[in-house]
Design a protein around this motif. Structure first.
Motif, PDB file in Angstrom:
ATOM      1  N   ALA A  56      26.117  25.006  36.250  1.00  0.00           N
ATOM      2  CA  ALA A  56      26.523  26.396  35.977  1.00  0.00           C
ATOM      3  C   ALA A  56      25.430  27.379  36.390  1.00  0.00           C
ATOM      4  CB  ALA A  56      26.849  26.565  34.502  1.00  0.00           C
ATOM      5  N   GLU A  57      24.171  27.026  36.135  1.00  0.00           N
ATOM      6  CA  GLU A  57      23.058  27.905  36.510  1.00  0.00           C
ATOM      7  C   GLU A  57      22.915  28.007  38.024  1.00  0.00           C
ATOM      8  OE1 GLU A  57      20.095  27.217  32.663  1.00  0.00           O
ATOM      9  OE2 GLU A  57      19.927  25.896  34.395  1.00  0.00           O
ATOM     10  N   ILE A  58      23.109  26.893  38.716  1.00  0.00           N
ATOM     11  CA  ILE A  58      23.016  26.899  40.179  1.00  0.00           C
ATOM     12  C   ILE A  58      24.134  27.751  40.778  1.00  0.00           C
ATOM     13  CG2 ILE A  58      23.250  25.454  42.247  1.00  0.00           C
ATOM     14  CD1 ILE A  58      21.913  23.183  40.539  1.00  0.00           C
ATOM     15  N   ILE A  59      25.340  27.543  40.314  1.00  0.00           N
ATOM     16  CA  ILE A  59      26.472  28.316  40.828  1.00  0.00           C
ATOM     17  C   ILE A  59      26.272  29.793  40.538  1.00  0.00           C
ATOM     18  CG2 ILE A  59      28.947  28.774  40.481  1.00  0.00           C
ATOM     19  CD1 ILE A  59      29.265  25.682  40.177  1.00  0.00           C
ATOM     20  N   ASP A  60      25.749  30.102  39.365  1.00  0.00           N
ATOM     21  CA  ASP A  60      25.519  31.512  39.029  1.00  0.00           C
ATOM     22  C   ASP A  60      24.412  32.108  39.890  1.00  0.00           C
ATOM     23  OD1 ASP A  60      26.377  33.737  37.413  1.00  0.00           O
ATOM     24  OD2 ASP A  60      24.384  33.639  36.496  1.00  0.00           O
ATOM     25  N   TYR A  61      23.408  31.310  40.268  1.00  0.00           N
ATOM     26  CA  TYR A  61      22.369  31.837  41.145  1.00  0.00           C
ATOM     27  C   TYR A  61      22.954  32.143  42.525  1.00  0.00           C
ATOM     28  CZ  TYR A  61      18.108  32.927  43.517  1.00  0.00           C
ATOM     29  OH  TYR A  61      17.157  33.598  44.250  1.00  0.00           O
ATOM     30  N   VAL A  62      23.852  31.313  43.014  1.00  0.00           N
ATOM     31  CA  VAL A  62      24.525  31.602  44.288  1.00  0.00           C
ATOM     32  C   VAL A  62      25.274  32.931  44.162  1.00  0.00           C
ATOM     33  CG1 VAL A  62      26.300  30.839  45.922  1.00  0.00           C
ATOM     34  CG2 VAL A  62      24.681  29.176  44.980  1.00  0.00           C
ATOM     35  N   ARG A  63      25.898  33.148  43.025  1.00  0.00           N
ATOM     36  CA  ARG A  63      26.599  34.420  42.772  1.00  0.00           C
ATOM     37  C   ARG A  63      25.610  35.595  42.821  1.00  0.00           C
ATOM     38  NH1 ARG A  63      28.943  32.906  38.446  1.00  0.00           N
ATOM     39  NH2 ARG A  63      31.018  32.556  39.281  1.00  0.00           N
ATOM     40  N   CYS A  64      24.433  35.407  42.216  1.00  0.00           N
ATOM     41  CA  CYS A  64      23.406  36.463  42.214  1.00  0.00           C
ATOM     42  C   CYS A  64      22.828  36.698  43.608  1.00  0.00           C
ATOM     43  CB  CYS A  64      22.277  36.100  41.245  1.00  0.00           C
ATOM     44  SG  CYS A  64      22.768  36.075  39.516  1.00  0.00           S
ATOM     45  N   MET A  65      22.812  35.666  44.445  1.00  0.00           N
ATOM     46  CA  MET A  65      22.296  35.780  45.811  1.00  0.00           C
ATOM     47  C   MET A  65      23.272  36.480  46.757  1.00  0.00           C
ATOM     48  SD  MET A  65      20.755  31.938  46.427  1.00  0.00           S
ATOM     49  CE  MET A  65      20.410  32.199  48.148  1.00  0.00           C
ATOM     50  N   THR A  66      24.533  36.532  46.386  1.00  0.00           N
ATOM     51  CA  THR A  66      25.580  37.026  47.289  1.00  0.00           C
ATOM     52  C   THR A  66      25.427  38.515  47.565  1.00  0.00           C
ATOM     53  OG1 THR A  66      27.085  35.342  46.449  1.00  0.00           O
ATOM     54  CG2 THR A  66      28.079  37.189  47.627  1.00  0.00           C
ATOM     55  N   ILE A  67      25.386  38.853  48.859  1.00  0.00           N
ATOM     56  CA  ILE A  67      25.358  40.263  49.241  1.00  0.00           C
ATOM     57  C   ILE A  67      26.683  40.694  49.881  1.00  0.00           C
ATOM     58  CG2 ILE A  67      22.862  40.483  49.386  1.00  0.00           C
ATOM     59  CD1 ILE A  67      22.984  40.025  52.345  1.00  0.00           C
ATOM     60  N   THR A  68      27.589  39.744  50.076  1.00  0.00           N
ATOM     61  CA  THR A  68      28.930  40.051  50.565  1.00  0.00           C
ATOM     62  C   THR A  68      29.671  40.823  49.474  1.00  0.00           C
ATOM     63  OG1 THR A  68      28.925  37.980  51.801  1.00  0.00           O
ATOM     64  CG2 THR A  68      31.068  39.030  51.479  1.00  0.00           C
ATOM     65  N   ASN A  70      32.951  42.378  47.366  1.00  0.00           N
ATOM     66  CA  ASN A  70      34.310  42.051  46.894  1.00  0.00           C
ATOM     67  C   ASN A  70      34.672  40.571  47.011  1.00  0.00           C
ATOM     68  OD1 ASN A  70      34.719  44.864  46.430  1.00  0.00           O
ATOM     69  ND2 ASN A  70      35.212  45.099  48.600  1.00  0.00           N
ATOM     70  N   VAL A  71      33.797  39.731  46.535  1.00  0.00           N
ATOM     71  CA  VAL A  71      34.052  38.291  46.548  1.00  0.00           C
ATOM     72  C   VAL A  71      34.782  37.923  45.260  1.00  0.00           C
ATOM     73  CG1 VAL A  71      32.989  36.005  46.559  1.00  0.00           C
ATOM     74  CG2 VAL A  71      31.983  37.853  47.907  1.00  0.00           C
ATOM     75  N   PRO A  72      35.932  37.235  45.365  1.00  0.00           N
ATOM     76  CA  PRO A  72      36.626  36.810  44.150  1.00  0.00           C
ATOM     77  C   PRO A  72      35.730  35.895  43.313  1.00  0.00           C
ATOM     78  CG  PRO A  72      37.961  36.374  46.103  1.00  0.00           C
ATOM     79  CD  PRO A  72      36.615  36.826  46.573  1.00  0.00           C
ATOM     80  N   ASP A  73      35.687  36.124  42.023  1.00  0.00           N
ATOM     81  CA  ASP A  73      34.786  35.387  41.146  1.00  0.00           C
ATOM     82  C   ASP A  73      35.076  33.891  41.133  1.00  0.00           C
ATOM     83  OD1 ASP A  73      32.509  36.094  39.726  1.00  0.00           O
ATOM     84  OD2 ASP A  73      33.532  35.833  37.798  1.00  0.00           O
ATOM     85  N   ASP A  74      36.334  33.503  41.251  1.00  0.00           N
ATOM     86  CA  ASP A  74      36.677  32.085  41.159  1.00  0.00           C
ATOM     87  C   ASP A  74      36.294  31.291  42.413  1.00  0.00           C
ATOM     88  OD1 ASP A  74      38.682  33.301  42.711  1.00  0.00           O
ATOM     89  OD2 ASP A  74      40.159  31.773  42.141  1.00  0.00           O
ATOM     90  N   CYS A  75      35.980  31.959  43.520  1.00  0.00           N
ATOM     91  CA  CYS A  75      35.640  31.210  44.744  1.00  0.00           C
ATOM     92  C   CYS A  75      34.362  30.401  44.567  1.00  0.00           C
ATOM     93  CB  CYS A  75      35.549  32.143  45.944  1.00  0.00           C
ATOM     94  SG  CYS A  75      33.960  32.897  46.188  1.00  0.00           S
ATOM     95  N   TYR A  76      33.464  30.816  43.657  1.00  0.00           N
ATOM     96  CA  TYR A  76      32.221  30.077  43.434  1.00  0.00           C
ATOM     97  C   TYR A  76      32.497  28.709  42.816  1.00  0.00           C
ATOM     98  CZ  TYR A  76      29.992  34.505  44.483  1.00  0.00           C
ATOM     99  OH  TYR A  76      29.583  35.647  45.105  1.00  0.00           O
ATOM    100  N   ASN A  77      33.652  28.550  42.182  1.00  0.00           N
ATOM    101  CA  ASN A  77      34.030  27.259  41.604  1.00  0.00           C
ATOM    102  C   ASN A  77      34.326  26.220  42.685  1.00  0.00           C
ATOM    103  OD1 ASN A  77      33.850  28.379  39.040  1.00  0.00           O
ATOM    104  ND2 ASN A  77      35.987  29.016  39.070  1.00  0.00           N
ATOM    105  N   TYR A  78      34.523  26.674  43.920  1.00  0.00           N
ATOM    106  CA  TYR A  78      34.895  25.779  45.011  1.00  0.00           C
ATOM    107  C   TYR A  78      33.735  25.507  45.966  1.00  0.00           C
ATOM    108  CZ  TYR A  78      39.271  27.391  43.061  1.00  0.00           C
ATOM    109  OH  TYR A  78      40.273  27.718  42.190  1.00  0.00           O
ATOM    110  N   LEU A  79      32.512  25.854  45.546  1.00  0.00           N
ATOM    111  CA  LEU A  79      31.340  25.507  46.354  1.00  0.00           C
ATOM    112  C   LEU A  79      31.276  23.997  46.512  1.00  0.00           C
ATOM    113  CD1 LEU A  79      28.679  27.870  44.763  1.00  0.00           C
ATOM    114  CD2 LEU A  79      29.315  27.860  47.182  1.00  0.00           C
TER     115      LEU A  79
END
Length: 181
Positions: A56-68, A70-79
């Motif tokens: 969860a922390e790793i996925i959330d860090y990817v979310r924090c790194m994102t500069i793109t 309007n990214v849908p929040d659920d797409c990070y679940n499919y990393l």
């Protein structure tokens, strides 16, 4: 900057008994002080440490790194695992040509926790422009280390080096003044 692609996925929704198709998502990521500060604000613990992070922390860090935008929040679940490995390789890159020679004497353990606020303090102390907070974090930390090393006082001579220097000066003076002592 790192570009990754989260592939499209076909999933089965057991509740509604139907297939769900996700779209491929392209993300631009930046491992920066800004990303670390966002992550630490959410998790209330230092990002830079030797402790293993949860999924969860790793996925959330990817979310924090994102500069793109309007990214849908659920797409990070499919990393994918490959996505995570690519992000980890990017985080580990030095992103600079500067390198330091390490000496055995210099190996000390600093127990101070490095947090985003401490790095901001270093930036302000060394008058590093705030635009640098968006640099790759390893590049920024290297710049801070360069400032720190260049601002160190001159290294003092050891007692043995001092004796050698005095002996050389005395020998030169004896020769110059044709003296025996």
């Amino acid at each position: 900057m790192l570009n990754i692609v989260i592939p499209s996925v076909e999933l089965w929704d057991e509740k509604n008994e139907q297939f769900i198709h996700t779209k491929e998502q392209k993300l631009q990521l930046e491992h920066s002080l800004v990303s670390v500060a966002k992550w630490e604000a959410k998790w209330n613990k230092p990002f830079i440490n030797k402790k293993e992070k949860t999924t969860a922390e790793i996925i959330d860090y990817v979310r924090c790194m994102t500069i793109t935008q309007n990214v849908p929040d659920d797409c990070y679940n499919y990393l994918t695992i490959a996505n995570i490995e690519e992000v980890n390789r990017y985080i580990a890159l030095p992103m600079t040509a500067t390198w330091f020679t390490e000496t055995k004497k210099k190996v000390t353990t600093n127990r101070e926790q490095i947090t985003a606020e401490l790095i901001y303090y270093w930036m302000i102390s060394f008058n590093i422009p705030m635009e640098c907070q968006k640099w790759h974090l390893n590049r920024l930390l290297t710049l801070i280390r360069v400032f720190n090393e260049k601002n160190q006082p001159k290294k003092k001579m050891s007692q043995q080096e001092l004796y050698r220097q005095h002996a050389a000066i005395n020998a030169a003076n004896r020769k110059r003044f044709h003296s025996k002592g």
